[in-house]
Design a protein around this motif. Structure first.
Motif, PDB file in Angstrom:
ATOM      1  N   LEU A 141      50.882  26.337  46.674  1.00  0.00           N
ATOM      2  CA  LEU A 141      51.540  27.265  45.762  1.00  0.00           C
ATOM      3  C   LEU A 141      51.922  26.457  44.508  1.00  0.00           C
ATOM      4  O   LEU A 141      52.547  25.397  44.624  1.00  0.00           O
ATOM      5  CB  LEU A 141      52.780  27.887  46.397  1.00  0.00           C
ATOM      6  N   GLU A 144      55.304  27.737  37.968  1.00  0.00           N
ATOM      7  CA  GLU A 144      54.980  27.866  36.540  1.00  0.00           C
ATOM      8  C   GLU A 144      55.137  26.532  35.807  1.00  0.00           C
ATOM      9  O   GLU A 144      54.489  26.291  34.772  1.00  0.00           O
ATOM     10  CB  GLU A 144      55.871  28.919  35.888  1.00  0.00           C
ATOM     11  N   GLU A 148      53.014  21.534  42.308  1.00  0.00           N
ATOM     12  CA  GLU A 148      52.274  22.092  43.464  1.00  0.00           C
ATOM     13  C   GLU A 148      53.064  21.845  44.752  1.00  0.00           C
ATOM     14  O   GLU A 148      53.560  20.734  44.976  1.00  0.00           O
ATOM     15  CB  GLU A 148      50.889  21.456  43.575  1.00  0.00           C
ATOM     16  N   ASN A 213      50.202  40.044  42.750  1.00  0.00           N
ATOM     17  CA  ASN A 213      49.535  40.420  41.495  1.00  0.00           C
ATOM     18  C   ASN A 213      50.261  41.585  40.799  1.00  0.00           C
ATOM     19  O   ASN A 213      49.638  42.532  40.307  1.00  0.00           O
ATOM     20  CB  ASN A 213      48.062  40.771  41.740  1.00  0.00           C
ATOM     21  N   ASP A 227      42.293  33.039  46.323  1.00  0.00           N
ATOM     22  CA  ASP A 227      42.538  31.973  45.356  1.00  0.00           C
ATOM     23  C   ASP A 227      42.808  32.551  43.959  1.00  0.00           C
ATOM     24  O   ASP A 227      42.061  33.412  43.485  1.00  0.00           O
ATOM     25  CB  ASP A 227      41.307  31.052  45.299  1.00  0.00           C
ATOM     26  N   GLY A 228      43.910  32.082  43.357  1.00  0.00           N
ATOM     27  CA  GLY A 228      44.277  32.544  42.012  1.00  0.00           C
ATOM     28  C   GLY A 228      45.225  33.715  42.003  1.00  0.00           C
ATOM     29  O   GLY A 228      45.730  34.103  40.929  1.00  0.00           O
ATOM     30  N   ASP A 229      45.506  34.324  43.189  1.00  0.00           N
ATOM     31  CA  ASP A 229      46.461  35.440  43.221  1.00  0.00           C
ATOM     32  C   ASP A 229      47.868  34.949  42.848  1.00  0.00           C
ATOM     33  O   ASP A 229      48.236  33.792  43.121  1.00  0.00           O
ATOM     34  CB  ASP A 229      46.502  36.088  44.605  1.00  0.00           C
ATOM     35  N   THR A 230      48.645  35.899  42.263  1.00  0.00           N
ATOM     36  CA  THR A 230      50.012  35.576  41.847  1.00  0.00           C
ATOM     37  C   THR A 230      51.007  36.224  42.792  1.00  0.00           C
ATOM     38  O   THR A 230      50.876  37.420  43.136  1.00  0.00           O
ATOM     39  CB  THR A 230      50.277  36.064  40.413  1.00  0.00           C
ATOM     40  N   GLU A 232      55.182  36.908  43.494  1.00  0.00           N
ATOM     41  CA  GLU A 232      56.527  36.934  42.905  1.00  0.00           C
ATOM     42  C   GLU A 232      57.523  37.150  44.045  1.00  0.00           C
ATOM     43  O   GLU A 232      57.514  38.198  44.687  1.00  0.00           O
ATOM     44  CB  GLU A 232      56.657  38.041  41.856  1.00  0.00           C
ATOM     45  N   ARG A 237      58.014  33.017  40.244  1.00  0.00           N
ATOM     46  CA  ARG A 237      56.579  33.295  40.174  1.00  0.00           C
ATOM     47  C   ARG A 237      55.786  32.044  40.641  1.00  0.00           C
ATOM     48  O   ARG A 237      56.033  30.929  40.186  1.00  0.00           O
ATOM     49  CB  ARG A 237      56.216  33.660  38.737  1.00  0.00           C
ATOM     50  N   THR A 239      51.562  30.713  41.948  1.00  0.00           N
ATOM     51  CA  THR A 239      50.130  31.014  41.996  1.00  0.00           C
ATOM     52  C   THR A 239      49.540  30.381  43.259  1.00  0.00           C
ATOM     53  O   THR A 239      49.786  29.198  43.579  1.00  0.00           O
ATOM     54  CB  THR A 239      49.418  30.456  40.749  1.00  0.00           C
ATOM     55  N   LYS A 241      46.642  28.747  45.314  1.00  0.00           N
ATOM     56  CA  LYS A 241      45.470  27.973  44.985  1.00  0.00           C
ATOM     57  C   LYS A 241      44.788  27.469  46.246  1.00  0.00           C
ATOM     58  O   LYS A 241      45.437  26.978  47.196  1.00  0.00           O
ATOM     59  CB  LYS A 241      45.851  26.769  44.107  1.00  0.00           C
TER      60      LYS A 241
END
Length: 246
Positions: A141, A144, A148, A213, A227-230, A232, A237, A239, A241
């Motif tokens: 994860l 922002e 990581e 998302n 992969d790449g989903d956000t 919250e 927030r 991401t 990975k």
């Protein structure tokens, strides 16, 4: 006189009648009866008797016993040899354990299950070839700020939230040092888990909810995570990975 003479013993015995001496042979010629002595009990019997009046033994003169012929040698019994084990029928294989005959192409005995192929002919099992190690993706994860937070799915799932020693909650990923408390992250906020190659996220009934998302997801209803989903978590927030081959 005759009765007295009949009781005399032996052919060569002489006796006297008055002054005259008669020889036995002369008496026989004159018809005088001579006694016959039983060879078994000694009883004197009348001349001409065939059997003894006392014991019934035969009084007939016996011929000189002929020398008995030597007994023929008894042939020795031939030695009995144990029969050689019967050879298996053509096209058959004899079991080394129970001697049962099996078809030529049989590998195990139909009767006892023993192996019919000599151990030297049995091909060794092929060595197990270990499959190439599957590449484990590195999952994290990313905040922002670019920090990581590695995720370890060795236990099957990863609990995300805030540590609280009082309530004895210790999540796998503690967001307290990353502003989790101010952002409204719950102690047990959500969990990430993996099924095969697919990852999922599930909200655990958090106070401020979880969005994927930008879309809020209902509590306890897993959603696929790529992969790449956000994500919250409250106002925090992150991401998701996935790096293959790490």
């Amino acid at each position: 006189m005759a009765s007295n003479l009949a009781r005399l013993v032996g052919a060569s015995v002489s006796f006297e009648v008055g002054a005259v001496i008669f020889e036995v042979d002369a008496m026989r010629k004159e018809g005088w009866a001579m006694p016959v002595k039983c060879p078994h009990c000694g009883t004197e019997n009348l001349d001409g008797a065939l059997f003894c009046d006392e014991c019934g033994a035969s009084l007939a003169p016996t011929a000189a016993a002929e020398p008995s012929a030597a007994p023929a040698p008894t042939p020795s019994a031939p030695s009995v040899e144990e029969p050689a084990p019967a050879a298996p029928s053509a096209g058959m294989v004899k079991c080394p354990s129970c001697q049962h005959e099996n078809p030529a192409d049989a590998r195990f005995c139909e009767n006892c299950g023993a192996a019919l192929t000599p151990a030297s002919e049995v091909a060794p099992p092929p060595e197990a070839v270990a499959p190439p190690p599957t590449a484990v993706p590195a999952v994290a994860l990313v905040l922002e700020s670019g920090v990581e937070l590695p995720l370890d799915f060795s236990k099957g799932e990863v609990l995300i939230g805030r540590a609280d020693p009082v309530s004895r909650v210790f999540p796998d990923v503690d967001l307290t040092p990353h502003g989790g408390y101010d952002a409204g992250v719950s102690r047990r906020h959500c969990r990430l888990f993996r099924q095969g190659e697919q990852f999922f996220v599930e909200d655990l009934g958090s106070t401020n909810g979880t969005k994927l998302n930008g879309q809020a997801i209902p509590p306890n209803q897993p959603r696929p995570l790529r992969d790449g989903d956000t994500l919250e978590l409250g106002l925090l927030r992150l991401t998701f990975k996935v790096r293959q081959g790490a």
